[in-house]
Design an enzyme around this catalytic site. Structure first.
Site, PDB file in Angstrom:
ATOM      1  N   TYR A 172     -41.416  15.204  19.987  1.00  0.00           N
ATOM      2  CA  TYR A 172     -41.041  13.913  19.813  1.00  0.00           C
ATOM      3  C   TYR A 172     -40.228  13.351  21.002  1.00  0.00           C
ATOM      4  CZ  TYR A 172     -38.319   9.996  17.723  1.00  0.00           C
ATOM      5  OH  TYR A 172     -37.685   8.862  17.478  1.00  0.00           O
ATOM      6  N   SER A 184     -36.470   5.075  21.011  1.00  0.00           N
ATOM      7  CA  SER A 184     -35.681   6.088  20.501  1.00  0.00           C
ATOM      8  C   SER A 184     -34.547   6.411  21.436  1.00  0.00           C
ATOM      9  CB  SER A 184     -36.397   7.287  19.895  1.00  0.00           C
ATOM     10  OG  SER A 184     -35.350   8.229  19.269  1.00  0.00           O
TER      11      SER A 184
END
Length: 254
Positions: free
Chosen positions: A145, A132
């Site tokens: 996250y 990501s």
């Protein structure tokens, strides 16, 4: 066609939807033999049936041996794609932090631990980590996250620098917004930061295959991320100030 994956035994975790399903479809289209792993057995089987692959449902942390058996004893490409998009701050419950760490980082470590002895003996193997852009930059409103995706990127980087001279290929995919269930679950922060430039899962698969063709570690489906990464590195305080302005903008909409 990318010859590197023709008839290769490929495992895709989190392959029941989103980026994982797109990767599974693309590998199958390029002639690979694909194992689709997902916690949701029905979704794993649906994707596997559609591409002529094999479903091996279950926890991504424990799939390697079963997947290897399903592929006739050899895994050539392992896509560590399963992930959880845990939002929250430092105050997120311990179990949220633990699950994010377990799925986003330790599942990759466990897989590599089991795969590397065979790969190093054969002198080849390919590890694909779906990280990501949050792993290179950060994401507002999502401390677990962001932190664990930084960990996933660091582990992929370490694998590459440690084993590249021994035939191990590593790719870290770092997209921003992708039109998946995870983007929907990101809520208003995702709407502000990610949705405007979101791409399709198939675009991520295309970017990976271009990275394979060019033998590149860092795969950026959103090319602008490279510029953001350079800006972050060149002047951290300026970059953090800009991100704080984005944080304030988000807070004003809540």
């Amino acid at each position: 066609m990318v010859g590197a994956v023709q008839d290769a035994g490929v495992v895709v975790t989190g392959g029941g939807g989103g980026i994982g399903a797109a990767l599974a479809r693309r590998f199958a289209a390029e002639g690979a033999r694909v194992v689709v792993n997902d916690l949701d057995a029905d979704r794993a089987r649906a994707v596997a049936d559609a591409i002529g692959g094999t479903a091996v449902p279950g926890d991504a942390s424990t799939v390697v041996e079963a997947a290897r058996d399903a592929l006739g004893g050899t895994v050539d490409v392992y896509c560590a794609n399963a992930g959880v998009g845990s939002g929250g701050s430092e105050a997120a419950p311990e179990e949220v932090w633990e699950r994010a760490w377990d799925v986003n980082v330790m599942a990759h470590v466990r897989a590599a631990h089991l795969l590397l002895p065979d790969w190093l003996e054969r002198g080849r193997g390919r590890f694909v980590s779906t990280v990501s852009a949050a792993g290179l930059l950060t994401m507002i409103g999502a401390a677990p996250y962001s932190v664990t995706k930084h960990g996933a990127y660091a582990f992929a980087e370490w694998l590459s620098l440690t084993y590249r001279h021994r035939g191990i290929k590593v790719h870290a995919i770092c997209p921003q917004g992708v039109r998946t269930d995870m983007l929907t679950a990101a809520g208003s922060a995702g709407d502000l930061v990610l949705a405007p430039t979101a791409v399709e899962p198939e675009d991520v698969a295309d970017a990976l295959f271009k990275g394979i063709e060019e033998d590149r570690f860092l795969v950026l489906p959103h090319p602008d991320v490279a510029e953001y990464y350079r800006a972050r590195s060149a002047d951290p305080d300026r970059w953090l100030t800009g991100m704080n302005h984005l944080q304030q903008k988000w807070e004003a909409t809540r």
